[in-house]
Design an enzyme around this catalytic site. Sequence first.
Site, PDB file in Angstrom:
ATOM      1  N   THR A   1      -9.420   8.210   8.498  1.00  0.00           N
ATOM      2  CA  THR A   1      -8.723   7.061   7.917  1.00  0.00           C
ATOM      3  C   THR A   1      -8.397   5.977   8.931  1.00  0.00           C
ATOM      4  O   THR A   1      -7.708   5.012   8.600  1.00  0.00           O
ATOM      5  CB  THR A   1      -7.427   7.523   7.238  1.00  0.00           C
ATOM      6  OG1 THR A   1      -6.632   8.252   8.191  1.00  0.00           O
ATOM      7  CG2 THR A   1      -7.725   8.410   6.046  1.00  0.00           C
TER       8      THR A   1
ATOM      9  N   GLY B   1      -8.573   2.727  10.544  1.00  0.00           N
ATOM     10  CA  GLY B   1      -9.159   1.452  10.168  1.00  0.00           C
ATOM     11  C   GLY B   1      -9.177   1.156   8.684  1.00  0.00           C
ATOM     12  O   GLY B   1      -9.729   0.140   8.261  1.00  0.00           O
ATOM     13  N   THR B   2      -8.556   1.990   7.864  1.00  0.00           N
ATOM     14  CA  THR B   2      -8.588   1.749   6.422  1.00  0.00           C
ATOM     15  C   THR B   2      -7.848   0.464   6.046  1.00  0.00           C
ATOM     16  O   THR B   2      -8.272  -0.248   5.125  1.00  0.00           O
ATOM     17  CB  THR B   2      -7.985   2.933   5.650  1.00  0.00           C
ATOM     18  OG1 THR B   2      -6.701   3.253   6.205  1.00  0.00           O
ATOM     19  CG2 THR B   2      -8.891   4.143   5.730  1.00  0.00           C
ATOM     20  N   GLY B   3      -6.738   0.171   6.722  1.00  0.00           N
ATOM     21  CA  GLY B   3      -5.999  -1.048   6.416  1.00  0.00           C
ATOM     22  C   GLY B   3      -6.806  -2.295   6.727  1.00  0.00           C
ATOM     23  O   GLY B   3      -6.826  -3.259   5.948  1.00  0.00           O
ATOM     24  N   CYS B   4      -7.498  -2.283   7.872  1.00  0.00           N
ATOM     25  CA  CYS B   4      -8.366  -3.401   8.243  1.00  0.00           C
ATOM     26  C   CYS B   4      -9.476  -3.583   7.211  1.00  0.00           C
ATOM     27  O   CYS B   4      -9.794  -4.698   6.796  1.00  0.00           O
ATOM     28  CB  CYS B   4      -9.001  -3.158   9.613  1.00  0.00           C
ATOM     29  SG  CYS B   4      -7.839  -2.826  10.956  1.00  0.00           S
TER      30      CYS B   4
ATOM     31  N   LYS C   1       0.841  -1.194   0.000  1.00  0.00           N
ATOM     32  CA  LYS C   1       0.000   0.000   0.000  1.00  0.00           C
ATOM     33  C   LYS C   1       0.879   1.249   0.000  1.00  0.00           C
ATOM     34  O   LYS C   1       1.735   1.414   0.861  1.00  0.00           O
ATOM     35  CB  LYS C   1      -0.924  -0.021   1.222  1.00  0.00           C
ATOM     36  CG  LYS C   1      -1.875  -1.207   1.223  1.00  0.00           C
ATOM     37  CD  LYS C   1      -2.669  -1.314   2.513  1.00  0.00           C
ATOM     38  CE  LYS C   1      -1.816  -1.758   3.681  1.00  0.00           C
ATOM     39  NZ  LYS C   1      -2.607  -2.079   4.891  1.00  0.00           N
TER      40      LYS C   1
END
Length: 265
Positions: free
Chosen positions: A204, A206-209, A173
């Site tokens: 943003t 929690g975007t990775g989760c 990412k």
Amino acid sequence: MKTALSIAGSDSCGGAGIQADIKTMTMNGVYAMTAITALTAQNTTGVFGIQESTPDFLKQQLDAVFGDIFPDAVKIGMVSSSALIGVIADRLRFYQAKNIVVDPVMVSTSEARLMKTDAVETLEKELLPLAALVTPNIPEAQVLSQTEIKTESEMETAARLINEKFGCAVLLKGGHSVSDANDLLVSNGKVNWFRGKRINNPNTHGTGCTLSSAIASNLAKGYDLETAVQRAKDYISGALGAMLNLGQGSGPMNHAFCISGEFAN
């Protein structure tokens, strides 16, 4: 209905971790199940406390899920200790789990350390070789590849190294100031860039989760890896574009990331 299992930590403010995974999987049309690795006291400004599950209890959770409702995909998020990672790897091998997506949560967006040093070694040795996909951000990819990443060319080098070293596909990412919203997928040596427009949204957390859970959901539904990644990227872009604010905090990440948008078939 297809099923997906999230193995991750609980986020008390509901924007990341298990809570974000359940919301994302539900919105992406799969039945969500969980095995909780830790309870956290956190919000969008930081992590204030972590209470881990014991290895025995995590094993009980995994056996309960796999013994009744076998998941079509597995997403693994925050796992902070070597012992817990060992239990997860052992159970995934035992049940021959498929479509495993690992989000190597080493440091939170608010820069809190979430994985112990010895756990990184166990992650690399035991878990990543089982994965279909690993989804590191730039700082995490630097750890996994042991290289510095400041350009898109260096992203490609690092992703190839991770792909070759662990045998799993890599979605690197690029949101940490290297390539804006452009992510890089390397699978079996093949390079595929997913270009995206950066959305000026402070929410943003929690975007990775959310991204890794959306990918796992689409793999569970039978999409190939490239399609699953593209659908997940489209989903998270729609959620960020909704610009819904929830929090009242004073920190730089002062609003919970909210899952929104239409149901994804």
